[in-house]
Design an enzyme around this catalytic site. Structure first.
Site, PDB file in Angstrom:
ATOM      1  N   LYS A  39      26.752  68.350  98.271  1.00 37.24           N
ATOM      2  CA  LYS A  39      25.784  68.449  99.358  1.00 37.24           C
ATOM      3  C   LYS A  39      24.938  67.177  99.445  1.00 37.24           C
ATOM      4  CE  LYS A  39      24.117  72.378 100.475  1.00 37.24           C
ATOM      5  NZ  LYS A  39      25.074  72.612 101.570  1.00 37.24           N
ATOM      6  N   ASP A 237      24.875  70.370 106.022  1.00 39.01           N
ATOM      7  CA  ASP A 237      24.468  69.071 105.470  1.00 39.01           C
ATOM      8  C   ASP A 237      24.353  68.029 106.577  1.00 39.01           C
ATOM      9  OD1 ASP A 237      24.435  70.067 102.890  1.00 39.01           O
ATOM     10  OD2 ASP A 237      26.551  69.594 102.573  1.00 39.01           O
TER      11      ASP A 237
HETATM   12  P1  ATP Z   1      27.780  74.779 105.455  1.00 41.55           P
HETATM   13  O1  ATP Z   1      27.403  75.622 104.251  1.00 41.55           O
HETATM   14  O2  ATP Z   1      29.197  74.975 105.915  1.00 41.55           O
HETATM   15  O3  ATP Z   1      27.387  73.352 105.345  1.00 41.55           O
HETATM   16  P2  ATP Z   1      25.540  76.073 106.696  1.00 41.55           P
HETATM   17  O4  ATP Z   1      25.736  77.552 106.533  1.00 41.55           O
HETATM   18  O5  ATP Z   1      24.568  75.405 105.814  1.00 41.55           O
HETATM   19  O6  ATP Z   1      26.933  75.348 106.673  1.00 41.55           O
HETATM   20  P3  ATP Z   1      25.346  76.515 109.544  1.00 41.55           P
HETATM   21  O7  ATP Z   1      24.113  77.275 109.883  1.00 41.55           O
HETATM   22  O8  ATP Z   1      26.639  77.264 109.512  1.00 41.55           O
HETATM   23  O9  ATP Z   1      25.100  75.721 108.182  1.00 41.55           O
HETATM   24  O10 ATP Z   1      25.539  75.309 110.583  1.00 41.55           O
HETATM   25  C1  ATP Z   1      24.596  74.258 110.692  1.00 41.55           C
HETATM   26  C2  ATP Z   1      24.534  73.807 112.131  1.00 41.55           C
HETATM   27  O11 ATP Z   1      25.812  73.270 112.497  1.00 41.55           O
HETATM   28  C3  ATP Z   1      24.236  74.883 113.155  1.00 41.55           C
HETATM   29  O12 ATP Z   1      22.848  75.110 113.318  1.00 41.55           O
HETATM   30  C4  ATP Z   1      24.870  74.293 114.416  1.00 41.55           C
HETATM   31  O13 ATP Z   1      24.001  73.346 115.022  1.00 41.55           O
HETATM   32  C5  ATP Z   1      26.085  73.557 113.855  1.00 41.55           C
HETATM   33  N1  ATP Z   1      27.279  74.401 113.913  1.00 41.55           N
HETATM   34  C6  ATP Z   1      27.815  75.149 112.926  1.00 41.55           C
HETATM   35  N2  ATP Z   1      28.897  75.824 113.366  1.00 41.55           N
HETATM   36  C7  ATP Z   1      29.062  75.473 114.670  1.00 41.55           C
HETATM   37  C8  ATP Z   1      30.004  75.821 115.700  1.00 41.55           C
HETATM   38  N3  ATP Z   1      31.010  76.667 115.473  1.00 41.55           N
HETATM   39  N4  ATP Z   1      29.837  75.255 116.916  1.00 41.55           N
HETATM   40  C9  ATP Z   1      28.835  74.384 117.169  1.00 41.55           C
HETATM   41  N5  ATP Z   1      27.911  74.022 116.247  1.00 41.55           N
HETATM   42  C10 ATP Z   1      28.021  74.556 115.015  1.00 41.55           C
END
Ligand code: ATP
Length: 292
Positions: A39, A237
């Site tokens: 990360k 990230d």
């Molecule tokens: P990871 O653990 O995979 O790094 P996370 O759970 O910390 O992800 P998420 O909330 O899933 O983070 O995603 C972070 C941001 O990425 C979201 O707020 C959005 O802006 C963008 N994002 C994630 N998935 C999508 C998607 N399918 N389409 C468009 N934007 C997305």
């Protein structure tokens, strides 16, 4: 203004398999790939590609020089990365079963053995206007956060992987807490919603993100951009790195959120984590295309 990132550095080894191995079984993999992960490294690359000046503070083993090359190519200052002779570079063995579950073995290695003197030395230049980024994949979190805060910098902490005790230890020293939806739920269950921080960034995957300014009570919402997602690894990230870069360049919260959302939307259309982070020109082109 500079971003200091106390962050993990991992090498991801990805094996694709017909089926996950059972205890005692030896199987052949169908393919193998190696990539930059962790990360910390992901957020450094994201923030540097966003145009921020980024000093990565961390540690790795004595081999694996390509990792440093990859970080430097993205524009990250790697002078604060210690090389430890008696620790392996952190790595993840990722077993991917076709069309089903993954199994991951994570070895923290050097990420869990950061030398305190090197990290303190690396932080020496930090001051008001600067940002310390952190995630929960290294040692020395609370002491480094306390030192950065005492120097007048803002501390942005991604509580991932989520651990209540790790969050409890850093909470008095952080300015902005960055969590996804699940982490937000666990945080509120443990500490309530009235957290002792100035801001809370919550990302909700394809449902977008929000920033709660806990000093003024104002919430800023940012929808996600609609894209064909192929690999969402590292989206959080990407968002955190871009958001920090926006604040470091003096953008208001709404602009930093919009840029971070566009960057993360682009990132999920590509395979990989650190290697899939878009640069500033790509993000501005993406936003221009959406406006026209
Ligand atoms: P990871 O653990 O995979 O790094 P996370 O759970 O910390 O992800 P998420 O909330 O899933 O983070 O995603 C972070 C941001 O990425 C979201 O707020 C959005 O802006 C963008 N994002 C994630 N998935 C999508 C998607 N399918 N389409 C468009 N934007 C997305």
């Amino acid at each position: 203004m500079t971003i200091y990132n106390l962050g993990s550095i991992n090498i991801d080894h990805v094996y694709r398999l017909a089926a996950l191995p059972q205890a005692g079984e030896t199987i052949h993999s169908q393919s193998y790939g190696q990539g930059l992960g962790g990360k910390g490294a992901n957020q450094s690359v994201a923030a540097a590609r966003a145009g921020a000046q980024v000093h990565h503070l961390g540690a790795m083993g004595t081999g694996d020089d390509w990792v440093l090359d990859r970080l430097r190519d993205a524009g990250v200052d790697t002078g604060g990365i210690a090389r430890l002779a008696d620790e392996a570079t952190g790595h993840a063995i990722i077993l991917v079963e076709q069309g089903a579950e993954n199994s991951i073995v994570l070895h923290p290695g050097a990420n869990g053995a950061l030398p305190a003197d090197r990290i303190a030395a690396g932080l020496r230049g930090i001051g008001p206007g600067d940002i310390l980024l952190m995630q929960n994949e290294t040692s020395l979190q609370a002491e480094t956060a306390a030192r950065a805060k005492a120097a007048g910098a803002r501390v942005i902490y991604s509580a991932a992987p989520f651990e209540i005790e790790a969050l409890r230890a850093v909470l008095p020293h952080i300015s902005i807490l960055a969590v996804n939806e699940g982490e937000a739920r666990q945080t509120f269950a443990a500490f309530g919603e009235d957290l002792p921080v100035e801001g809370l960034l919550i990302t909700r995957g394809a449902d977008g993100a929000e920033y709660r300014d806990l000093l003024s009570g104002k919430t800023t919402l940012q929808p996600a951009f609609k894209v064909e997602a192929v690999d969402t690894t590292g989206a959080g990230d990407c968002f955190a790195g871009w958001f920090a870069a926006g604040l470091a360049r003096g953008e208001d919260v709404a602009t930093a959120l919009r840029h971070a959302s566009a960057a993360a939307a682009l990132q999920v259309t590509r395979k990989g984590a650190g290697d899939a982070m878009p640069d500033r020109a790509e993000v501005l082109d993406f936003l221009n295309a959406r406006n026209s």
